[in-house]
Design a protein around this motif. Structure first.
Motif, short mmCIF file in Angstrom:
data_model
loop_
_atom_site.label_atom_id
_atom_site.label_comp_id
_atom_site.label_asym_id
_atom_site.label_seq_id
_atom_site.Cartn_x
_atom_site.Cartn_y
_atom_site.Cartn_z
N VAL A 1 -30.07 4.01 12.98
CA VAL A 1 -30.20 2.84 13.85
C VAL A 1 -29.80 1.62 13.03
O VAL A 1 -30.08 1.56 11.81
N PRO A 2 -29.10 0.65 13.62
CA PRO A 2 -28.74 -0.55 12.86
C PRO A 2 -29.97 -1.22 12.28
O PRO A 2 -31.04 -1.26 12.89
N HIS A 3 -29.81 -1.76 11.08
CA HIS A 3 -30.93 -2.34 10.35
C HIS A 3 -31.66 -3.39 11.20
O HIS A 3 -31.04 -4.30 11.75
N GLY A 4 -32.96 -3.20 11.33
CA GLY A 4 -33.80 -4.14 12.05
C GLY A 4 -33.75 -4.04 13.56
O GLY A 4 -34.39 -4.83 14.26
N MET A 5 -33.02 -3.03 14.10
CA MET A 5 -32.85 -2.92 15.55
C MET A 5 -33.68 -1.80 16.18
O MET A 5 -33.58 -1.57 17.39
N ALA A 6 -34.45 -1.08 15.40
CA ALA A 6 -35.24 0.02 15.96
C ALA A 6 -36.25 -0.50 16.98
O ALA A 6 -36.88 -1.55 16.78
N LEU A 7 -36.41 0.23 18.08
CA LEU A 7 -37.45 -0.09 19.06
C LEU A 7 -38.80 0.32 18.50
O LEU A 7 -38.91 1.32 17.78
N LYS A 8 -39.84 -0.41 18.85
CA LYS A 8 -41.19 -0.11 18.38
C LYS A 8 -42.17 -0.16 19.55
O LYS A 8 -41.85 -0.68 20.62
N ARG A 9 -43.36 0.37 19.32
CA ARG A 9 -44.39 0.31 20.35
C ARG A 9 -45.00 -1.09 20.45
O ARG A 9 -45.52 -1.47 21.49
N SER A 10 -44.95 -1.82 19.36
CA SER A 10 -45.48 -3.19 19.35
C SER A 10 -44.39 -4.15 19.81
O SER A 10 -43.19 -3.84 19.73
N GLY A 11 -44.79 -5.28 20.31
CA GLY A 11 -43.82 -6.31 20.68
C GLY A 11 -43.84 -6.72 22.13
O GLY A 11 -43.17 -7.69 22.51
N ALA B 1 -29.72 19.33 2.01
CA ALA B 1 -28.55 18.79 2.70
C ALA B 1 -28.31 17.37 2.21
O ALA B 1 -29.22 16.72 1.67
N ILE B 2 -27.08 16.89 2.37
CA ILE B 2 -26.75 15.52 1.97
C ILE B 2 -26.17 14.81 3.18
O ILE B 2 -25.21 15.27 3.79
N LEU B 3 -26.79 13.67 3.52
CA LEU B 3 -26.33 12.84 4.63
C LEU B 3 -25.74 11.55 4.09
O LEU B 3 -26.24 10.99 3.11
N SER B 4 -24.68 11.09 4.72
CA SER B 4 -24.05 9.84 4.33
C SER B 4 -24.23 8.84 5.46
O SER B 4 -23.72 9.05 6.57
N LEU B 5 -24.97 7.76 5.18
CA LEU B 5 -25.20 6.73 6.18
C LEU B 5 -24.61 5.41 5.71
O LEU B 5 -24.63 5.11 4.51
N ALA B 6 -24.08 4.63 6.64
CA ALA B 6 -23.55 3.33 6.29
C ALA B 6 -24.66 2.42 5.77
O ALA B 6 -25.84 2.57 6.11
N ALA B 7 -24.26 1.46 4.95
CA ALA B 7 -25.24 0.59 4.29
C ALA B 7 -26.08 -0.20 5.27
O ALA B 7 -27.24 -0.51 5.00
#
Length: 326
Positions: A140-150, A34-40
């Motif tokens: 997810v917007p670049h750098g905005m992903a939630l993580k378990r750390s923090g 499959a081919i997905l198109s995601l914004a930069a």
């Protein structure tokens, strides 16, 4: 009966509405990929879950509900990262190609996928014991992903709703108790989990850490504590319980289901106090169940229960580990 693997895929899956190209799916089922198109400015979030008969669901399970459960459980991982679903793949192992079972399963899968606004982009079928492996893809917007750390000292520990419903449903799922109307809501939560995708996106830029509750509140909060190197404190009296679970099983057992039972697929997260009011004003059912007490290398989890403070060393179900009395 379908002529073979490719006829099976074409008949039950490739033709489904949830497999049609559109939005981010530029090319769907039919080619080698499959081919997905995601914004930069977007990043791709990926997670895989496997459900095996006899481990994750009983033999004879309704295939419509099984499809719902499989997709809902896997999408919950995207919710925990604050990602919006884009597509998913399905690897399906079947003991035989049963037309009635496949038609019901495909119907349930298509209905669930359309509700969650996610597209089937590919997969595989093979002969073997009944098993489902789903891989979900989200953006997810670049750098905005939630993580378990923090998680930070002073943060509130919160959950996104009532806990323990799916665990409380197990006696009815396994046929150990006769059907009763009061158990219907619990069974619905077991078979049709509702991944908290909107809440996950609302937590971006607010929560300092997050995880979806799949193995049990205590187990998964233990993962948060370890990843963040903090001491987490949970007050058992503040954990929200289901009224039907309390009525059917008693308060003590309902609380045990909420603390240690799996399959909730709610979000647990740490949050600065200043962010709580905004989430609640937006209509999210956020319950504060504890706090981040201090920094601690390796992490630790404490439970306030019946006037005592207990250190939690094992909170929930783990594959490949023998059960203990603790």
């Amino acid at each position: 009966m379908p002529a073979g693997e490719f006829a099976l895929i074409a008949r039950y899956f490739a033709s489904a509405a949830c497999a049609a190209a559109g939005e981010e799916l530029a090319l769907g089922i039919g080619d080698d990929c499959a081919i997905l198109s995601l914004a930069a400015e977007q990043q791709l979030a990926v997670s895989t879950d496997t459900l095996n008969q006899g481990v994750h669901f009983p033999a004879g399970a309704d295939p419509r509900l099984l499809a719902w459960r499989a997709l809902g459980c896997t999408l919950s991982d995207l919710a925990a990262m604050g990602a919006k679903p884009v597509g998913f793949t399905l690897a399906l192992s079947l003991p035989e190609a049963d037309d009635a079972w496949l038609a019901a399963f495909a119907e349930g899968l298509n209905t669930a996928a359309q509700q969650y606004r996610v597209r089937l982009v590919g997969g595989d079928t093979t002969r073997g014991p009944l098993s489902l492996t789903l891989t979900v893809l989200g953006r997810v917007p670049h750098g905005m992903a939630l993580k378990r750390s923090g998680a930070q000292v002073g943060d509130l520990l919160c959950v996104g709703g009532v806990l323990g419903q799916a665990a409380a449903a197990l006696p009815w799922v396994l046929g150990e108790r006769l059907p009763e109307a009061a158990a219907e809501g619990l069974l619905h939560r077991y078979w049709q989990p509702a991944p908290q995708l909107a809440l996950g996106r609302a937590l971006r830029g607010r929560a300092t850490s997050a995880i979806d509750i799949s193995d049990g509140l205590l187990a998964d909060c233990g993962h948060l504590a370890k990843a963040s190197n903090v001491l987490l404190e949970i007050d058992s009296a503040r954990v929200p319980l289901d009224a039907n679970a309390v009525a059917l099983l008693g308060a003590e057992q309902a609380q045990a289901c909420a603390l240690r039972g799996g399959d909730d697929y709610r979000l647990a997260f740490t949050l600065p106090l200043r962010c709580l009011e905004g989430l609640q004003a937006e209509g999210y059912a956020v319950s504060v169940i504890g706090r981040v007490r201090s920094k601690q290398v390796g992490g630790a989890l404490e439970l306030l229960h019946n006037g005592r403070r207990e250190t939690v060393t094992q909170g929930g179900y783990q594959h490949f580990q023998e059960p203990t009395d603790g």
